[in-house]
Structure formats: structure tokens, C-alpha cells
Motif scaffolding. Structure first.
Motif: not given
Length: 135
Positions: A27-35, A40-47, A114-126
């Protein structure tokens, strides 16, 4: 732009809640944040971190590798003088960080149930998606 960010946040939260209700082995997810820079990536990640933790998720964040390297002292000179070395080492570091945090997230999701989520600030998927747009 602000409305788009709110919509993205709501989508991610709803998706995470839906995933939390599923009976998944891992039960885990991966989400890539781009921009772009100052987008606003860092601000979005904190939120997103705050909101997802409030929903019961364990949150991991993979920082943008180039920024990490610049902060560590690899200046533009390194990039200009040795572009192949820069790209090779950037990719190696990126893959290692992503693999490490994804492995930990998956393992902890199972061990702690417990569910986990990994946020990528860009990364290989981006990088893969961005490169495909140039094909």
C-alpha cells in the motif's frame, strides 16, 4: 495557476484516500511533482506532506538531484567542463535516492500496515516523460 494547484492537491488527496481503502499487498504510491524554477514545487510538497500525514500516510520526499548537487558544491563549472560526467553522476545519484526511498516506503507500508507515499521533486519519471515529448 493557483486553482490548478488546488485541484492537483484535491486529486492527490482523494486518490490517496481511495488507495488507503483498497486491500493492496503493498500500500504505497509514487507522485511526481513538476514545474519550472520558482513554480511552487517546494511549497506544494510541504502542503502535500502535511495533508497526507494528517490522513495517516508515511510521507517520503525525493529532492531534485540537480539542486542537491549544486547545493553540495558542484557548480556550473562542473557542468560546463564535464557534461558527460555531470549527467552520469546525476543519474546515478537520482536512481540511488529514488530506489532507496521507494524500497523503504514499500517495506514500511507492509511492516507497519500503514500507507506510504513517495513524492518526487521531478526525478527519473519526469525526465522520461520530458524526453518523450521531444521524440
Amino acid at each position: 495557476e493557483g486553482e490548478l494547484k488546488r485541484d492537483l492537491h484535491q486529486y492527490l488527496i482523494l486518490r490517496a484516500v481511495w488507495n488507503e481503502q483498497q486491500t493492496l499487498t503493498c500500500n504505497w504510491e509514487q507522485v511526481v511533482i513538476t514545474g519550472g524554477p520558482c513554480g511552487g514545487k517546494s511549497t506544494s510538497l510541504a502542503h502535500l506532506r502535511e495533508r497526507m500525514e494528517a490522513l495517516g500516510f508515511t510521507v517520503y520526499t525525493v529532492p531534485e538531484t540537480a539542486t542537491l548537487m549544486f547545493t553540495a558544491g558542484c557548480t556550473g563549472e562542473v557542468l560546463r567542463d564535464s557534461p558527460e560526467l555531470w549527467q552520469t553522476k546525476l543519474l546515478e545519484l537520482m536512481l540511488q535516492m529514488e530506489d532507496t526511498l521507494c524500497t523503504i516506503a514499500a517495506r514500511q507500508a507492509v511492516l507497519r500496515n500503514r500507507p506510504s507515499i513517495v513524492f518526487f521533486d521531478r526525478g527519473k519519471k519526469y525526465s522520461i516523460a520530458a524526453n518523450r515529448s521531444y521524440e
